[in-house]
Write a protein that holds these residues in place. Structure first.
Motif, PDB file in Angstrom:
ATOM      1  N   SER A 715      31.946  31.412  41.561  1.00  0.00           N
ATOM      2  CA  SER A 715      31.480  32.787  41.750  1.00  0.00           C
ATOM      3  C   SER A 715      29.963  32.836  41.920  1.00  0.00           C
ATOM      4  O   SER A 715      29.369  33.896  41.751  1.00  0.00           O
ATOM      5  N   THR A 768      32.260  40.716  47.224  1.00  0.00           N
ATOM      6  CA  THR A 768      33.598  40.770  46.625  1.00  0.00           C
ATOM      7  C   THR A 768      34.521  39.926  47.481  1.00  0.00           C
ATOM      8  O   THR A 768      34.661  40.165  48.690  1.00  0.00           O
ATOM      9  N   ILE A 770      38.249  38.775  48.244  1.00  0.00           N
ATOM     10  CA  ILE A 770      39.613  39.286  48.052  1.00  0.00           C
ATOM     11  C   ILE A 770      40.604  38.258  48.575  1.00  0.00           C
ATOM     12  O   ILE A 770      40.533  37.833  49.737  1.00  0.00           O
ATOM     13  N   ASP A 771      41.512  37.834  47.696  1.00  0.00           N
ATOM     14  CA  ASP A 771      42.592  36.929  48.100  1.00  0.00           C
ATOM     15  C   ASP A 771      43.657  37.773  48.798  1.00  0.00           C
ATOM     16  O   ASP A 771      44.288  38.639  48.185  1.00  0.00           O
ATOM     17  N   ASN A 772      43.854  37.547  50.106  1.00  0.00           N
ATOM     18  CA  ASN A 772      44.771  38.388  50.876  1.00  0.00           C
ATOM     19  C   ASN A 772      46.225  38.266  50.427  1.00  0.00           C
ATOM     20  O   ASN A 772      47.032  39.178  50.646  1.00  0.00           O
ATOM     21  N   SER A 774      47.343  37.513  47.098  1.00  0.00           N
ATOM     22  CA  SER A 774      47.600  38.083  45.767  1.00  0.00           C
ATOM     23  C   SER A 774      46.830  39.374  45.519  1.00  0.00           C
ATOM     24  O   SER A 774      47.034  40.018  44.482  1.00  0.00           O
ATOM     25  N   ASN A 775      45.938  39.734  46.442  1.00  0.00           N
ATOM     26  CA  ASN A 775      45.065  40.916  46.304  1.00  0.00           C
ATOM     27  C   ASN A 775      44.132  40.824  45.099  1.00  0.00           C
ATOM     28  O   ASN A 775      43.570  41.832  44.662  1.00  0.00           O
ATOM     29  N   GLU A 776      43.966  39.640  44.542  1.00  0.00           N
ATOM     30  CA  GLU A 776      43.009  39.468  43.443  1.00  0.00           C
ATOM     31  C   GLU A 776      41.593  39.507  43.999  1.00  0.00           C
ATOM     32  O   GLU A 776      41.317  39.001  45.088  1.00  0.00           O
ATOM     33  N   GLU A 777      40.692  40.110  43.203  1.00  0.00           N
ATOM     34  CA  GLU A 777      39.293  40.231  43.613  1.00  0.00           C
ATOM     35  C   GLU A 777      38.391  39.414  42.683  1.00  0.00           C
ATOM     36  O   GLU A 777      38.663  39.294  41.489  1.00  0.00           O
ATOM     37  N   ARG A 778      37.331  38.878  43.266  1.00  0.00           N
ATOM     38  CA  ARG A 778      36.361  38.125  42.477  1.00  0.00           C
ATOM     39  C   ARG A 778      34.964  38.512  42.952  1.00  0.00           C
ATOM     40  O   ARG A 778      34.699  38.578  44.156  1.00  0.00           O
ATOM     41  N   ASN A 816      34.148  34.553  36.215  1.00  0.00           N
ATOM     42  CA  ASN A 816      35.511  34.059  35.983  1.00  0.00           C
ATOM     43  C   ASN A 816      35.561  32.858  35.044  1.00  0.00           C
ATOM     44  O   ASN A 816      36.321  32.819  34.095  1.00  0.00           O
TER      45      ASN A 816
END
Length: 891
Positions: A715, A768, A770-772, A774-778, A816
């Motif tokens: 990150s 930001t 975005i994992d397409n 799982s839609n998880e954001e970091r 994270n």
């Protein structure tokens, strides 16, 4: 005496010649038809020259050169002003160089004060190219004047070192009984001189014991040439963002400065065309194989005159330093634009002519330094004693002012000890040099290639032996552009030159140093620094390694009467290095003990910092760095060489090791990216700083880069380059603008924020990721260092240390996982990237109270990614930064 003479005496066979009347008439003719030109020289003398009214510039220049008895005259010229300003005003646009081919009267115009200034026009890239001592003296006067008139800006440490050479040249060796505590107080040596600087100059002056004036002046120039602004006249301009910059011309190309700091260099080899139109100045860069467009850069100058002045300077410098002979002017009656061309001789022609002629054996008188007398000293301090006291008397030295160019003793370098004890301990004496920059004045430790390998318990150092006249070297031209030189060793078995290169078979072997008055120096033509070695005693060495060449030269001494036959390509024939020139350090193994080391403290960290300071001061630290493997031969880079991955590498010769490379698991473009895991454990703790060192992303590897960020869990991204440097793309802009998103197959990146610090040195962004699937954001923090010059180092450790400290803080605050790797990249992912990794590692070690050994850190990094910390200047800078962080208690 005849009292009376008859008229008849004057009649018949008699004659009269009216001398006085004819003298008056001739004087009137000279006044009407001639010009009187006063020329001021670099030693503050002046002379008036009389020329014909219709004389061209070349006639006046010839008179000036003859007056000075200059041999290497083409580096110099005459400057004048149309509006009465002098060279001290730092405004090149109001000064003109006298043109060889134009009328002097037309150039000077109708100005009543016909005054010109003799100056260096073309600053030689290396003083060793100048064969005449008197030429070097003139260069020394010019550079010293540049410093005092604030045209050459120096760091305080460099200014003090150069001033100490001036003191050595002026006053000779330091004498405690003659030179009191204030012996420098009435000399103006550097701008803004103060008591602290005078103390530093005095300490450095003590170290120059034994140097003749010629030696001190050579060392002065040898250090001055490494300063960014050496020989650069700055022309005010604005870039395409309307930011104020300065442009200058050098032997290497066009240089861009921002606030007197070099930020870009466009080498002659990369420039296709130079042009100007009105107030705009343009350069067109050579198209790279990967580009399908031409790069045209434009700059806005202050006036049309300043634009043309800069253009003419570029034409002259390119012709002088890069061409064998001036371009022949082609006359077209209807041609448009300026018809200006450089009409003098080139450096190649000058060097070749001086090489072919015998050296001039003559004496010249060094003028006293009136210009360094401080003019602002208040008289009351002297009036207190009722009179002005003269400087303490000292015994005269035969070399104070008059110096014989070829008959003087060999120059000895700075920091050389004049001590019989050293001569007993070290057979070959001492030969040390220190470069100019940095608080420690670290230096070169030199040896010659024909020297016996040093023992592990003593310094393998070499004192230049006298040249033996019994061995007369001869040379001959063997082919166009190549020369054969025959050398025999002197009575001490030395040829007197060094070689560098040969780190790989593709790296050519060239001469790195030639000692004065040795067989290598007495060749005709002379062996010169930069000459490329092609053959040695009939053996082709163009693809030989450095160690093999040294062995061949050493073996030559014991065979065939020591005869050494070199086939070389003179350096003037194959051009100038296009890239930044690293300091030419030469490695000599050093014993573990350094002289005059202070008592070892009990604290291991303090002891390591003392060793670091000693190593920087002696040059040993840099020398040891040069011996490290740049790339470990037993570690393969096969994956990078595969056809499908070649286009993913920014540079052909920088590839990741297979065993530590980052392997992508779910990337649409394959599993390869030019990146390595680099793990740096902190001794005495359980901490392991984890990094991914990678190249600056290309347009076609942007998706791979963000896939790596996603998979690695990182990150924090640290970027140590700008997108464009020196007119070249160094990194693709792999992020979107603020408020925008960058969609890709597996991830989407959104830029939420972008901020700059007050100094405009750093830029901070928040992304930001975005994992397409799982839609998880970091949240990704992006830290960019924008003030680091390409192919250089920051001017001061302060900003760099502040940035590194912020990186450490950001690592601890990763959203994270604090143990996730930090992604660090510059352009290639090895130079500036390695500097940051070493600095953060050193800070962590200091915080843990552990000793810091930078050489071991570099070795550990290079075992994981090749060539980390790319050159000696970067290594020197980070070592100085480590010392600064400790001594100023930043940790």
């Amino acid at each position: 005496m005849i009292e009376s003479v008859s008229k008849r005496a004057f009649s018949g066979s008699s004659g009269t010649y009216n001398v006085h009347a004819l003298e008056l008439a001739a004087a009137r003719v000279r006044t009407q038809k001639g010009l009187s030109i006063k020329v001021f020289f670099l030693d503050d003398t002046d002379h008036t020259f009389h020329i014909d009214k219709r004389a061209k510039g070349t006639q006046l220049l010839d008179q000036v050169y003859q007056h000075l008895e200059l041999v290497e005259k083409d580096y110099f010229g005459l400057q004048f002003s149309e509006n009465g300003c002098t060279p001290t005003n730092n405004k090149p646009e109001c000064m003109r160089w006298l043109d060889h081919n134009k009328s002097v009267k037309k150039q000077l115009g109708n100005c009543e004060d016909k005054t010109l200034y003799f100056r260096v026009k073309f600053y030689v890239s290396d003083p060793s190219k100048l064969q005449e001592e008197y030429t070097r003296y003139q260069f020394y006067l010019q550079v010293r004047r540049d410093i005092l008139e604030l045209r050459l800006h120096l760091p305080p440490s460099t200014a003090c070192l150069l001033a100490s050479y001036t003191v050595q040249s002026e006053l000779g060796d330091y004498q405690p009984d003659e030179h009191g505590p204030d012996y420098l107080s009435n000399l103006q040596l550097v701008p803004e001189q103060n008591d602290d600087m005078e103390r530093k100059i005095s300490e450095l002056h003590k170290l120059h014991k034994g140097q003749l004036p010629a030696d001190a002046e050579f060392n002065f120039l040898d250090h001055a040439k490494k300063v960014d602004m050496y020989g650069v006249e700055l022309h005010k301009a604005k870039d395409n963002t309307n930011k104020d910059i300065q442009l200058g011309v050098t032997s290497l190309g066009l240089v861009v400065f921002l606030n007197n700091i070099r930020i870009n260099t466009f080498s002659w080899a990369k420039i296709m065309k130079i042009s100007f139109k009105r107030k705009q100045f343009f350069i067109q860069l050579r198209r790279e194989p990967s580009e399908n467009y031409d790069t045209l850069l434009g700059f806005n100058m202050e006036t049309y005159r300043s634009s043309k002045t800069l253009w003419k300077a570029c034409v002259e410098h390119h012709t002088f330093f890069r061409l064998h002979s001036p371009k022949v002017r082609r006359r077209f009656p209807l041609s448009l634009g300026s018809k200006f061309t450089y009409s003098g001789r080139t450096e190649f022609q000058t060097v070749e002519e001086v090489r072919q002629r015998s050296r001039l054996e003559r004496k010249f008188v060094r003028s006293p330094s009136r210009t360094i007398m401080r003019q602002t000293m208040p008289p009351p301090a002297l009036e207190d004693k009722g009179k002005i006291l003269p400087a303490p008397a000292r015994p005269p030295r035969p070399y104070d002012n008059k110096v014989t160019s070829s008959g003087a003793k060999e120059p000895r370098k700075a920091w050389e000890e004049d001590d019989n004890r050293l001569s007993d301990d070290f057979n070959d004496g001492v030969f040390l040099e220190r470069p100019s920059e940095g608080p420690f004045s670290p230096g070169k430790v030199l040896s010659y290639v024909d020297e016996e390998p040093p023992s592990p318990t003593s310094n393998g150092l070499y004192d230049t032996p006298p040249y033996s006249g019994s061995h007369s070297p001869t040379s001959q031209i063997v082919d166009e552009g190549m020369v054969m030189i025959v050398l025999h060793p002197d009575q001490d078995g030395k040829y007197g030159f060094n070689v560098k290169g040969g780190t790989t078979k593709e790296d050519p072997i060239s001469v790195s140093r030639v000692a004065p008055n040795t067989p290598a120096d007495k060749c005709n033509p002379r062996l010169t620094e930069g000459d490329q070695l092609l053959m040695i005693n009939g053996m082709d060495v163009q693809q030989s390694l450095h160690a093999d060449v040294v062995t061949i030269i050493q073996e030559a001494r014991v065979t065939n009467s020591g005869q050494l036959i070199l086939t070389v390509r003179p350096n003037a024939l194959y051009g100038v290095s296009e890239e930044y020139e690293e300091p030419p350090y030469q490695y000599v193994p050093v014993s573990g003990e350094l002289h005059n080391r202070p008592p070892s403290p009990s604290n291991a960290l303090e002891q390591s910092i003392l060793l670091l300071a000693d190593g920087l001061a002696s040059g040993a630290l840099i020398a040891q760095y040069e011996m490290l493997h740049r790339k470990y031969p037993d570690l393969t880079c096969d994956e990078a060489c595969k056809q499908k991955n070649v286009n993913k590498n920014r540079y052909r010769d920088i590839s990741p090791y297979d065993n530590t490379r980052v392997v992508l698991e779910d990337c649409p473009n394959g599993d390869y990216i030019n990146a390595n895991y680099v793990n740096m454990p902190i001794c005495g703790t359980e901490i392991v700083n984890k990094y991914i060192a990678t190249q600056g992303p290309l347009q076609n590897t942007t998706e791979d880069f963000w896939q790596m960020i996603l998979e690695s869990g990182s990150s924090l991204i640290v970027m140590l380059t700008t997108v464009i440097e020196r007119g070249r793309a160094k990194c693709y802009k792999y992020w979107p603008n603020v408020g925008e998103s960058l969609p890709m197959a597996n991830v989407t990146v959104r830029c939420d924020e972008e901020l700059s610090d007050e100094s405009s040195s750093f830029v901070y962004r928040n992304f930001t990721l975005i994992d397409n699937k799982s839609n998880e954001e970091r949240v990704i923090k992006h830290m960019q260092y924008v003030a680091w010059p390409d192919h250089g180092v920051p001017n001061s450790p302060a900003l760099f240390l502040a940035f590194t400290d912020q990186v450490r803080e950001a690592r601890q605050n990763q959203s994270n996982d604090a143990s996730a790797p930090v992604v660090v990249h510059c352009s290639a992912g090895i130079g500036r990237t390695g500097v940051l990794v070493l600095m953060e590692t050193a800070m962590c070690l200091m915080e843990a109270g552990q000793p810091v050994y930078p050489l071991g850190i570099v070795r550990s990094m290079r075992e994981q990614r090749a060539m980390m910390i790319q050159n000696a200047s970067q290594y020197k800078f980070v070592c100085e930064s480590v010392h600064t962080a400790y001594t100023e208690k930043i940790i």
